[in-house]
Design an enzyme around this catalytic site. Structure first.
Site, PDB file in Angstrom:
ATOM      1  N   HIS A  73     -10.578  12.880 -10.841  1.00 26.83           N
ATOM      2  CA  HIS A  73      -9.639  12.206  -9.941  1.00 26.83           C
ATOM      3  C   HIS A  73      -8.850  11.156 -10.696  1.00 26.83           C
ATOM      4  O   HIS A  73      -9.427  10.336 -11.415  1.00 26.83           O
ATOM      5  CB  HIS A  73     -10.405  11.542  -8.788  1.00 26.83           C
TER       6      HIS A  73
ATOM      7  N   SER B 236     -12.165   3.222  -0.518  1.00 29.52           N
ATOM      8  CA  SER B 236     -11.189   4.161   0.033  1.00 29.52           C
ATOM      9  C   SER B 236     -11.138   5.434  -0.820  1.00 29.52           C
ATOM     10  O   SER B 236     -11.247   6.557  -0.306  1.00 29.52           O
ATOM     11  CB  SER B 236      -9.819   3.464   0.058  1.00 29.52           C
TER      12      SER B 236
ATOM     13  N   LYS C  40     -13.265   9.590   0.051  1.00 33.01           N
ATOM     14  CA  LYS C  40     -12.679  10.934   0.062  1.00 33.01           C
ATOM     15  C   LYS C  40     -13.329  11.819  -1.008  1.00 33.01           C
ATOM     16  O   LYS C  40     -13.575  13.002  -0.785  1.00 33.01           O
ATOM     17  CB  LYS C  40     -11.164  10.832  -0.152  1.00 33.01           C
TER      18      LYS C  40
ATOM     19  N   ASP D 299     -10.880   6.078   6.747  1.00 28.68           N
ATOM     20  CA  ASP D 299     -10.122   5.528   5.615  1.00 28.68           C
ATOM     21  C   ASP D 299      -8.623   5.616   5.891  1.00 28.68           C
ATOM     22  O   ASP D 299      -7.867   4.688   5.586  1.00 28.68           O
ATOM     23  CB  ASP D 299     -10.454   6.282   4.324  1.00 28.68           C
TER      24      ASP D 299
ATOM     25  N   ARG E  57      -4.296  -1.718   6.229  1.00 29.30           N
ATOM     26  CA  ARG E  57      -4.223  -2.554   5.018  1.00 29.30           C
ATOM     27  C   ARG E  57      -2.798  -2.619   4.491  1.00 29.30           C
ATOM     28  O   ARG E  57      -2.337  -3.646   4.000  1.00 29.30           O
ATOM     29  CB  ARG E  57      -5.143  -1.978   3.930  1.00 29.30           C
TER      30      ARG E  57
HETATM   31  N1  URA Z   1      -5.706   5.202  -3.218  1.00 29.74           N
HETATM   32  C1  URA Z   1      -6.519   5.326  -2.143  1.00 29.74           C
HETATM   33  O1  URA Z   1      -6.885   6.427  -1.765  1.00 29.74           O
HETATM   34  N2  URA Z   1      -6.926   4.192  -1.510  1.00 29.74           N
HETATM   35  C2  URA Z   1      -6.571   2.953  -1.891  1.00 29.74           C
HETATM   36  O2  URA Z   1      -6.977   1.987  -1.298  1.00 29.74           O
HETATM   37  C3  URA Z   1      -5.709   2.844  -3.017  1.00 29.74           C
HETATM   38  C4  URA Z   1      -5.291   3.974  -3.659  1.00 29.74           C
END
Ligand code: URA
Length: 433
Positions: free
Chosen positions: A82, A183, A187, A161, A168
């Site tokens: 990732h 966050s 995922k 999220d 946010r």
């Molecule tokens: N990418 C994400 O998935 N979440 C974040 O908070 C920042 C970047």
């Protein structure tokens, strides 16, 4: 339990329990906790931070707010890679076929680009017919048969999220280390991988601008993954300059194919090799030196390129485009940008280059925008290169020639010329295991 008490506790710098964090995430995702209380807690977290245990609890609660996948139907070691997002980052298109040709299984879910960063799924759609949505059984079948498949990230993963990120975004709490780490990892952990390698980008084109904060984020995410039972590694890598020589979907796919043929730019080849080595080492395929020689071997033999071609065909795309990249979509219009003065390229603002590509049509300003697959930038000079006045530094591509003016302006404004060569910064800044 009352949300008021959780806000009060975090405001005073106290540690929240797993049950309190789950109460917050479930309550917010379920619509029982209003935005104003969730915002207050995010702001308290921004100021007070979170312990590793709290960040892990937040990650797992967000992961569990949606579907958690089970890839039991896939045989072998499942690995993922990732990137936290950059400009010209086409590494997944190269690394996934490399490790698949060496026996690892890559069942990858990737995002689309937004803003100045590109997305793997968009790039793959440069192949005519390529399907980025597959049923779970088809996804598993393709991974078992070919070693890899790449699909778009399902909206069913970590919905808490998604809600919190949107909140946010409008409450100035995106840039909180534990909130970013949880966050991203919520995922990643919703997919069923054994090993995860993170590429945490650092610099002008990245989310994290300094090496110290990039290392802190990388360490936090590695810790969360380990606590969740995954084999983890992270690399902090330079994103002060775009990666490779192309920015834009079909242009990047073409460069990925050239890299799999062994003819890629040196920075891209170096990073892809290092990422693939980390994945292979985590999957216990050997030590780093042996894995690096294996990576070189499958590039040399064409096995890695063949894996990409097989995946493209299995997902409905035209494999002839891999065999002959001239068949990829090409822009009708081009514009050469020349150096306004003689000198070294002292630095570039990678985000500015990403925005220039966006202005050409290579990305989206809103989710609804339609991408011009042919749009983008080919760089002829990068940071540290000497150019004479009037020499080409980049070629811009677009289906719409009226876009060239603003894109050229952005590119030049993002390029700093100097009288001497800048100090070279290493591409790989730190490896965390
Ligand atoms: N990418 C994400 O998935 N979440 C974040 O908070 C920042 C970047």
């Amino acid at each position: 339990m009352r949300m008021y008490d959780l806000i009060q506790k975090k405001k005073r710098g106290e540690v929240l329990t797993d049950a309190e964090i789950a109460f917050f995430v479930d309550g917010y995702a379920g619509g029982m906790i209003p935005d104003y209380q969730a915002s207050a807690l995010c702001m308290a977290i921004w100021f007070r931070g979170m312990t590793a245990a709290e960040t892990t609890a937040l990650t797992l609660a967000m992961r569990d707010s949606g579907k958690v996948l089970c890839f039991d139907g896939i045989d072998g070691v499942r690995v993922d890679k990732h990137s936290t997002g950059g400009v010209g980052d086409k590494t997944s298109l190269i690394v996934a076929p490399i490790v698949a040709s060496l026996g690892l299984k890559v069942a990858k879910m990737s995002g689309r680009g937004l803003g100045h960063t590109g997305g793997t799924v968009d790039k793959l759609e440069s192949f005519t017919g390529f399907r980025t949505e597959l049923s779970l059984s088809e996804f598993e079948r393709i991974v078992n048969e070919h070693g890899l498949a790449i699909v778009g990230q399902s909206g069913e993963l970590a919905p808490a999220d998604k809600l919190l990120y949107a909140l946010r975004d409008v409450t100035a709490t995106v840039d909180s280390m534990p909130l970013i780490a949880s966050s991203i990892m919520s995922k990643k952990l919703a997919a069923d991988d054994d090993c995860i390698v993170l590429d945490v980008k650092c610099g002008s084109g990245a989310f994290m601008k300094t090496v110290d904060e990039s290392i802190e984020l990388a360490e936090m995410m590695v810790e969360i993954g380990k606590r969740a039972g995954k084999r983890m590694a992270a690399m902090v890598t330079d994103m002060d300059s775009p990666l490779g020589l192309t920015i834009g979907n079909a242009l990047e796919v073409e460069e990925a194919i050239e890299t799999l043929r062994g003819n890629g730019p040196s920075d891209l080849t170096e990073l892809c090799t290092a990422l693939a080595v980390q994945m292979l080492v985590l999957a216990e395929k050997g030590d780093a030196a042996f894995c690096a020689s294996e990576v070189a071997r499958v590039i040399q033999s064409g096995e890695a390129l063949e894996r990409l071609a097989r995946m493209v065909a299995a997902q409905g795309g035209d494999r002839a485009m891999v065999d002959d990249p001239k068949r990829l979509p090409h822009a009708q219009e081009l514009c050469v940008v020349t150096a306004p003065c003689s000198g070294y390229i002292a630095s570039v603002d990678a985000e500015g280059y990403g925005i220039a590509a966006l202005l050409l049509g290579a990305g989206r300003n809103t989710k609804e925008d339609v991408i011009d697959m042919t749009a983008g930038i080919r760089l002829h000079a990068k940071t540290g290169d000497y150019v004479a006045a009037g020499e080409p530094i980049a070629t811009l591509y677009s289906a719409d020639a009226t876009r060239f003016g603003v894109a050229k302006e952005k590119l030049l404004e993002s390029t700093v010329f100097g009288a001497s060569a800048p100090e070279k910064r290493p591409l790989i800044l730190k490896i965390i295991q």
